[in-house]
Design a protein around this motif. Structure first.
Motif, PDB file in Angstrom:
ATOM      1  N   SER A   3      58.247  41.749  55.873  1.00 59.21           N
ATOM      2  CA  SER A   3      57.281  40.696  56.213  1.00 59.21           C
ATOM      3  C   SER A   3      55.860  41.255  56.257  1.00 59.21           C
ATOM      4  N   ASN A   4      55.699  42.491  56.763  1.00 55.96           N
ATOM      5  CA  ASN A   4      54.374  43.125  56.770  1.00 55.96           C
ATOM      6  C   ASN A   4      53.899  43.399  55.352  1.00 55.96           C
ATOM      7  N   VAL A   5      54.797  43.866  54.514  1.00 57.31           N
ATOM      8  CA  VAL A   5      54.448  44.143  53.123  1.00 57.31           C
ATOM      9  C   VAL A   5      54.064  42.856  52.417  1.00 57.31           C
ATOM     10  N   PHE A   6      54.807  41.787  52.659  1.00 58.40           N
ATOM     11  CA  PHE A   6      54.498  40.507  52.031  1.00 58.40           C
ATOM     12  C   PHE A   6      53.106  40.027  52.432  1.00 58.40           C
ATOM     13  N   ARG A   7      52.756  40.179  53.704  1.00 57.34           N
ATOM     14  CA  ARG A   7      51.411  39.781  54.164  1.00 57.34           C
ATOM     15  C   ARG A   7      50.333  40.603  53.463  1.00 57.34           C
ATOM     16  N   LYS A   8      50.584  41.905  53.322  1.00 53.51           N
ATOM     17  CA  LYS A   8      49.614  42.767  52.632  1.00 53.51           C
ATOM     18  C   LYS A   8      49.475  42.379  51.165  1.00 53.51           C
ATOM     19  N   VAL A   9      50.596  42.044  50.539  1.00 59.41           N
ATOM     20  CA  VAL A   9      50.574  41.627  49.131  1.00 59.41           C
ATOM     21  C   VAL A   9      49.783  40.335  48.978  1.00 59.41           C
ATOM     22  N   THR A  10      50.020  39.365  49.839  1.00 62.25           N
ATOM     23  CA  THR A  10      49.301  38.090  49.719  1.00 62.25           C
ATOM     24  C   THR A  10      47.809  38.275  50.002  1.00 62.25           C
ATOM     25  N   LEU A  11      47.464  39.168  50.918  1.00 63.98           N
ATOM     26  CA  LEU A  11      46.056  39.464  51.176  1.00 63.98           C
ATOM     27  C   LEU A  11      45.421  40.104  49.942  1.00 63.98           C
ATOM     28  N   LEU A  12      46.143  41.027  49.317  1.00 62.71           N
ATOM     29  CA  LEU A  12      45.647  41.669  48.102  1.00 62.71           C
ATOM     30  C   LEU A  12      45.437  40.642  46.993  1.00 62.71           C
ATOM     31  N   LEU A  13      46.380  39.738  46.819  1.00 68.53           N
ATOM     32  CA  LEU A  13      46.253  38.718  45.776  1.00 68.53           C
ATOM     33  C   LEU A  13      45.056  37.807  46.019  1.00 68.53           C
ATOM     34  N   SER A  14      44.701  37.586  47.278  1.00 65.89           N
ATOM     35  CA  SER A  14      43.527  36.756  47.562  1.00 65.89           C
ATOM     36  C   SER A  14      42.240  37.454  47.128  1.00 65.89           C
ATOM     37  N   LYS A  15      42.275  38.778  47.022  1.00 64.48           N
ATOM     38  CA  LYS A  15      41.116  39.541  46.557  1.00 64.48           C
ATOM     39  C   LYS A  15      41.098  39.661  45.031  1.00 64.48           C
ATOM     40  N   TRP A  16      42.179  39.246  44.384  1.00 64.22           N
ATOM     41  CA  TRP A  16      42.318  39.426  42.946  1.00 64.22           C
ATOM     42  C   TRP A  16      42.361  38.066  42.270  1.00 64.22           C
ATOM     43  N   PRO A  17      41.202  37.499  41.939  1.00 65.17           N
ATOM     44  CA  PRO A  17      41.186  36.153  41.346  1.00 65.17           C
ATOM     45  C   PRO A  17      41.741  36.142  39.924  1.00 65.17           C
ATOM     46  N   LEU A  18      42.160  34.980  39.499  1.00 64.19           N
ATOM     47  CA  LEU A  18      42.615  34.814  38.120  1.00 64.19           C
ATOM     48  C   LEU A  18      41.403  34.777  37.195  1.00 64.19           C
ATOM     49  N   ASP A  19      41.512  35.422  36.054  1.00 67.03           N
ATOM     50  CA  ASP A  19      40.465  35.378  35.031  1.00 67.03           C
ATOM     51  C   ASP A  19      40.954  34.447  33.934  1.00 67.03           C
ATOM     52  N   LEU A  20      40.479  33.216  33.957  1.00 71.06           N
ATOM     53  CA  LEU A  20      40.958  32.211  33.014  1.00 71.06           C
ATOM     54  C   LEU A  20      40.588  32.527  31.568  1.00 71.06           C
ATOM     55  N   SER A  21      39.636  33.434  31.358  1.00 69.04           N
ATOM     56  CA  SER A  21      39.279  33.802  29.983  1.00 69.04           C
ATOM     57  C   SER A  21      40.323  34.728  29.359  1.00 69.04           C
ATOM     58  N   LYS A  22      41.283  35.196  30.164  1.00 68.94           N
ATOM     59  CA  LYS A  22      42.335  36.092  29.662  1.00 68.94           C
ATOM     60  C   LYS A  22      43.716  35.489  29.889  1.00 68.94           C
ATOM     61  N   LYS A  23      43.849  34.209  29.613  1.00 65.70           N
ATOM     62  CA  LYS A  23      45.101  33.484  29.825  1.00 65.70           C
ATOM     63  C   LYS A  23      46.269  34.215  29.159  1.00 65.70           C
ATOM     64  N   GLY A  24      47.293  34.501  29.936  1.00 66.75           N
ATOM     65  CA  GLY A  24      48.468  35.198  29.419  1.00 66.75           C
ATOM     66  C   GLY A  24      48.332  36.710  29.403  1.00 66.75           C
ATOM     67  N   ARG A  25      47.122  37.227  29.656  1.00 66.22           N
ATOM     68  CA  ARG A  25      46.896  38.671  29.650  1.00 66.22           C
ATOM     69  C   ARG A  25      46.208  39.148  30.915  1.00 66.22           C
ATOM     70  N   ASP A  26      46.004  38.254  31.862  1.00 67.98           N
ATOM     71  CA  ASP A  26      45.254  38.567  33.074  1.00 67.98           C
ATOM     72  C   ASP A  26      46.122  39.330  34.066  1.00 67.98           C
ATOM     73  N   ILE A  27      45.586  40.391  34.645  1.00 64.94           N
ATOM     74  CA  ILE A  27      46.361  41.194  35.585  1.00 64.94           C
ATOM     75  C   ILE A  27      46.658  40.411  36.862  1.00 64.94           C
ATOM     76  N   GLY A  28      45.743  39.559  37.302  1.00 66.25           N
ATOM     77  CA  GLY A  28      45.994  38.730  38.476  1.00 66.25           C
ATOM     78  C   GLY A  28      47.175  37.799  38.260  1.00 66.25           C
ATOM     79  N   GLU A  29      47.237  37.233  37.068  1.00 67.57           N
ATOM     80  CA  GLU A  29      48.362  36.352  36.714  1.00 67.57           C
ATOM     81  C   GLU A  29      49.666  37.155  36.707  1.00 67.57           C
ATOM     82  N   HIS A  30      49.623  38.347  36.133  1.00 64.85           N
ATOM     83  CA  HIS A  30      50.805  39.218  36.071  1.00 64.85           C
ATOM     84  C   HIS A  30      51.266  39.612  37.475  1.00 64.85           C
TER      85      HIS A  30
END
Length: 115
Positions: free
Chosen positions: A3-30
């Motif tokens: 549960s702690n790891v999941f919270r850290k992961v979700t916090l990290l994802l909030s810092k990593w926005p999706l780059d719509l100019s790289k649809k299908g190749r974006d690291i945030g999406e991956h």
């Protein structure tokens, strides 16, 4: 605790926005896809905690520009001679699609201009 790891992961994802100019190749999406697969039940999912802790730490370093902060660039030039904005445009999905289409048209009809 996963549960702690999941919270850290979700916090990290909030810092990593999706780059719509790289649809299908974006690291945030991956990353979001990888988290969705490995945490199907959210906080209660069973995961290898140490592996995910290391993953979060390393990606956090990237998201927070740790290397850039510790080793700032002196020059604003690059090996290509292009600016950061120009480099972003070149790796966009739209630009790559344009290049592929242009190359395809050249291969199909090499005698015609494809502009």
């Amino acid at each position: 605790m996963s549960s702690n790891v999941f919270r850290k992961v979700t916090l990290l994802l909030s810092k990593w926005p999706l780059d719509l100019s790289k649809k299908g190749r974006d690291i945030g999406e991956h990353l979001r896809h990888k988290v969705a697969i490995n945490f199907p039940q959210g906080e209660t999912s069973k995961v290898h905690v140490q592996e995910w802790s290391n993953f979060v730490e390393h990606l956090g370093n990237i998201a927070n520009n740790k290397s850039l902060t510790n080793h700032p660039r002196i020059l604003k030039s690059s090996a290509t001679g292009l600016s950061v904005e120009e480099c972003k445009e070149i790796v966009s999905t739209d630009f790559l699609s344009y290049v592929q289409r242009h190359e395809y048209l050249k291969s199909v009809n090499p005698n015609k201009s494809t502009q």
